[in-house]
Scaffold this motif. Sequence first.
Motif, mmCIF file in Angstrom:
data_model
loop_
_atom_site.group_PDB
_atom_site.id
_atom_site.type_symbol
_atom_site.label_atom_id
_atom_site.label_comp_id
_atom_site.label_asym_id
_atom_site.label_seq_id
_atom_site.Cartn_x
_atom_site.Cartn_y
_atom_site.Cartn_z
ATOM 1 N N ALA A 226 1.018 -1.175 -0.071
ATOM 2 C CA ALA A 226 0.040 0.100 0.082
ATOM 3 C C ALA A 226 1.114 1.372 -0.080
ATOM 4 O O ALA A 226 0.486 2.255 -0.824
ATOM 5 N N ALA A 227 2.141 1.247 0.623
ATOM 6 C CA ALA A 227 2.860 2.354 0.563
ATOM 7 C C ALA A 227 3.663 2.713 -0.712
ATOM 8 O O ALA A 227 3.756 3.644 -1.262
ATOM 9 N N ALA A 228 3.671 1.341 -1.474
ATOM 10 C CA ALA A 228 4.100 1.550 -2.672
ATOM 11 C C ALA A 228 3.207 2.016 -3.703
ATOM 12 O O ALA A 228 3.503 2.919 -4.572
ATOM 13 N N ALA A 229 1.883 1.683 -3.586
ATOM 14 C CA ALA A 229 0.738 2.480 -4.343
ATOM 15 C C ALA A 229 0.830 3.778 -4.115
ATOM 16 O O ALA A 229 0.477 4.850 -4.978
ATOM 17 N N LEU A 230 0.893 4.277 -2.639
ATOM 18 C CA LEU A 230 0.897 5.789 -2.410
ATOM 19 C C LEU A 230 2.000 6.334 -3.059
ATOM 20 O O LEU A 230 1.824 7.501 -3.397
ATOM 21 N N TRP A 231 3.215 5.983 -2.989
ATOM 22 C CA TRP A 231 4.426 6.671 -3.697
ATOM 23 C C TRP A 231 4.064 6.935 -4.975
ATOM 24 O O TRP A 231 4.345 7.825 -5.336
ATOM 25 N N LEU A 232 3.741 5.824 -5.791
ATOM 26 C CA LEU A 232 3.506 5.611 -7.169
ATOM 27 C C LEU A 232 2.197 6.840 -7.786
ATOM 28 O O LEU A 232 2.665 7.678 -8.444
ATOM 29 N N ALA A 233 1.254 6.779 -6.967
ATOM 30 C CA ALA A 233 0.348 7.683 -7.148
ATOM 31 C C ALA A 233 0.912 9.417 -6.933
ATOM 32 O O ALA A 233 0.387 10.350 -7.747
ATOM 33 N N LYS A 234 1.546 9.381 -5.748
ATOM 34 C CA LYS A 234 2.197 10.968 -5.491
ATOM 35 C C LYS A 234 3.227 11.185 -6.682
ATOM 36 O O LYS A 234 3.223 12.440 -7.009
ATOM 37 N N ALA A 235 4.106 10.064 -6.806
ATOM 38 C CA ALA A 235 5.135 10.704 -7.817
ATOM 39 C C ALA A 235 4.546 10.795 -9.263
ATOM 40 O O ALA A 235 4.964 11.972 -10.006
#
Length: 284
Positions: A226-235
């Motif tokens: 979930a942290a990786a999904a959040l990082w990607l959306a923000k990036a």
Amino acid sequence: MKSASILAFAVISTAAQFAHAACPSDAAVAEYLEDYKAPRESKGLGDNLTLEEARCSRDKLAQMLPAAVGKSVGYKAAFTNPAIWERFKVTGPEWGYMFGKYMFNSGATVSPKIGAKLLYEADMVAVVKDARLATAQTPLEALQYISHFAPFIEMPDAMRSTGAVGPALVATNIIFRGGVLGSRIDVQPTQAFLDSLADMTVVMTEDKSGKELARSKGNALLGNPAAAALWLAKALRESGVAVKPGDLLSLGSFNAPVPPQPNTTVTVKFIGLSNEPSVTAHFE
């Protein structure tokens, strides 16, 4: 991440010379695309690019790739597993675009000939439920904006006779070719579900021999998928790209990519999640 000022610089500098001076030219990107479409080995788009130049190249290539691999279906995070940073000579995550032509459902038979030097790796996909994913403050909050997860076998295509690393990979859209999607994992926006994603064990096996090919914990991807999904959306947001409902977000590799062996069947299981979701690919 690519700020507006960096993006402006990359666009302005496209007319300059290749190494360390500019984004690769339209002609160079088009030449790489022809190799990609063939598919055949390629010289790539340069080994001495800065990250800004590489990201510019990625974005140019993404405008051309639909002719070869269909419409965009989402985005992929790369290098979210710190264990592979040294191998690929990077110091943090990057991202690329995903396209639909070579996206398959679990159980599909895949010919390695869809790529020049096809590889595969255990991965995971998050499906966007709401664009507000990019504004979530924590991985727990992010779960509210994810429709579901799925096991994923990503199939990158190395294409080169010598391996590319760092910006050279980013320039070629992190060598995305396709992948195989597994069973749906419905999201529960709870701390217990979030913890289960980090605690799960990802096991990849070759079905006929029963040989275990790779094993990892869910927390390999930035501490939690979930942290990786959040990082990607923000990036993506920082790069001027808004995620939308239905977008696939590939979250990164649980193991280093390897070439498929002829006539093998590979399964990735997520042990520790309800019903042990899995994905299977048959390679000719």
